[in-house]
Design an enzyme around this catalytic site. Sequence first.
Site, PDB file in Angstrom:
ATOM      1  N   HIS A 294      -2.824   3.163  -4.628  1.00  0.00           N
ATOM      2  CA  HIS A 294      -2.219   2.718  -3.355  1.00  0.00           C
ATOM      3  C   HIS A 294      -0.816   2.157  -3.594  1.00  0.00           C
ATOM      4  O   HIS A 294      -0.449   1.103  -3.065  1.00  0.00           O
ATOM      5  CB  HIS A 294      -3.122   1.680  -2.677  1.00  0.00           C
ATOM      6  CG  HIS A 294      -4.372   2.283  -2.087  1.00  0.00           C
ATOM      7  ND1 HIS A 294      -4.349   3.055  -0.940  1.00  0.00           N
ATOM      8  CD2 HIS A 294      -5.658   2.261  -2.494  1.00  0.00           C
ATOM      9  CE1 HIS A 294      -5.585   3.455  -0.660  1.00  0.00           C
ATOM     10  NE2 HIS A 294      -6.400   2.997  -1.603  1.00  0.00           N
TER      11      HIS A 294
ATOM     12  N   ASP B  43       0.864  -1.191   0.000  1.00  0.00           N
ATOM     13  CA  ASP B  43       0.000   0.000   0.000  1.00  0.00           C
ATOM     14  C   ASP B  43       0.900   1.241   0.000  1.00  0.00           C
ATOM     15  O   ASP B  43       2.131   1.117  -0.083  1.00  0.00           O
ATOM     16  CB  ASP B  43      -0.970  -0.007   1.190  1.00  0.00           C
ATOM     17  CG  ASP B  43      -2.293   0.665   0.836  1.00  0.00           C
ATOM     18  OD1 ASP B  43      -2.272   1.868   0.471  1.00  0.00           O
ATOM     19  OD2 ASP B  43      -3.351   0.016   0.895  1.00  0.00           O
TER      20      ASP B  43
ATOM     21  N   GLU C  68      -9.703   2.883  -5.353  1.00  0.00           N
ATOM     22  CA  GLU C  68      -9.259   4.244  -5.045  1.00  0.00           C
ATOM     23  C   GLU C  68      -8.026   4.642  -5.859  1.00  0.00           C
ATOM     24  O   GLU C  68      -6.987   4.979  -5.305  1.00  0.00           O
ATOM     25  CB  GLU C  68      -8.977   4.344  -3.535  1.00  0.00           C
ATOM     26  CG  GLU C  68     -10.222   4.064  -2.704  1.00  0.00           C
ATOM     27  CD  GLU C  68      -9.993   4.074  -1.202  1.00  0.00           C
ATOM     28  OE1 GLU C  68     -10.901   4.546  -0.484  1.00  0.00           O
ATOM     29  OE2 GLU C  68      -8.932   3.615  -0.735  1.00  0.00           O
TER      30      GLU C  68
END
Length: 541
Positions: free
Chosen positions: A267, A196, A330
């Site tokens: 990410h 991440d 995202e």
Amino acid sequence: MKRCFAMMFALGLAVCPVLAQTVIPKPVSLAPMTTENGQPAKPLTLTWGQTVGGDSRFADAFQTLRETLAPASGIWLKVSEQNPTFRFEYDEKQPQEGYALSVTEKGAVIRAASGAGAFYAIQTLRQLLPPAIFGAAPVRAKWEIPAVSIQDAPRYAWRGLMLDPARNFIPVEEIKRQIDAMAAHKLNVLHWHLTDDQGWRIEIKRYPRLTAVGGGRPGTPRPFNRLTLDGEPQAPRFYTQAQVREVVAYAASRFVTVVPEIEMPGHAVAAIRAYPELACAQNPNLTPNWGVLKEIFCAGNPKTYELLEGVLDEVVELFPSAYIHTGGDEAPKTRWNACPKCKAKMAELGCRNMHELQTRFTEHFARYLAKKGRNLIGWDEILEGGLPKGAAIMSWRGTAGGITAAKAGHKVVMTPKPYCYIDYKQQVPNDPYEYIPNNTPNPIWKTYELNPDAGLPDNAKPYILGLQGNLWSEYIRAPEDLQWKAWPRACAIAEIGWTPQSGRAWADFSRRLREGGAERLRKMGLHAAPITEPPAKKVGK
Ligand code: ACM
Ligand code: ZN
């Protein structure tokens, strides 16, 4: 001796002895054994000199049962073919992962068609004993197993828990403790979120900077303030490939499959800190704040594909799982929209927008993994530009993405927030731990409300592989904190994944937790949170 069901039909419900068993997840059917005159049959008492044996295909299960019972009882069963007290029989009629278990005062018979089925019968036997059996050292107790007849099998094949060592590292020892607790509750998928923005946690031999640089960080965002790092640089922390192999084998011996996640294209700040040429922008902002960051892998740079394919080459060697998770959530398109290379790629592939480019990007890796015999699974954003061919969907923003995907014939794992977000506030009194602010509270009874099939037509239901609890770790800085947030909410996830919807009821689940489940968690060494109850409904409103 008769099964209680027969008694119930013959004489009515009232004569059936009530067995206050506390097995979680609740078995599909469990009936107390009764004597000819309707009395509860005597239990099986665990004593020295008892034996385990049966079909040699279950030799691993003999050993598992011995090692399960010995630490707290001090009793080591002997392996014996002569009329064993605990007998494992091969029964091809048992469903995948299913088993039949019957216990009388003379012994127990377990019938299964798979190692998993035999393993789950052992987990049930263990939970039929007093919770003290979960302790690590010998204690005195009345080791009685009630006389019962059980037929059991899971509702879903994917019963998962996601752990996130990227935000705050989780030591191998704690990962193993979680696997033990999962297996005891018949959870069978550990989704390991290995990369991440804040950390790359898996050793990749071909790209050592991923961990040497991306495994450390210049500082950690202070809780409740996403914009300021604390000024305390962290040295790299990651799992070596030897440790990964160790965890995968540990999990496999407990019938838990480890599914790795390598996040792309978003990410990805930890990876971009290691290899800044993979960003779209010349001067990317690589501050590892929490939240959704703008810097993502450039989709127009061949080096992105080269690196990620190289990573996946090593990942598939380490993880035998049918599914490899490639993230996809995202991923803001701010950088792609301004990037000449991404715009050229979009034109080359005939995409109308950057969402479609993400779909093509995902399809590239789905094809790559398919060549290696693996399936890609990604978060539900990967279907924003159209469903990527060959991809399974993990539906987290709600169930809508999963419903769309299942209706279109894609496999789906349901992890909708808030139900499956077991990092969200749980509304226990005087909770000492911190949570991401502003998220919808998700107490255990809320988690328990989820029905993964809801809203789906019958012909789409088979595409639901199952469900999973997600434990994001931005605010989890110690194993006790992790355990508190995961348990007992993961017990609710386990029961949703195993028990038929028609067999589940909050009041009964809550009773089983209070009368046995909570104590079992404590005996396993877990710092579990207390159970909370939903607010009482006002009558007549
Ligand atoms: C997610 O919670 N961003 C999958
Ligand atoms: Zn780009």
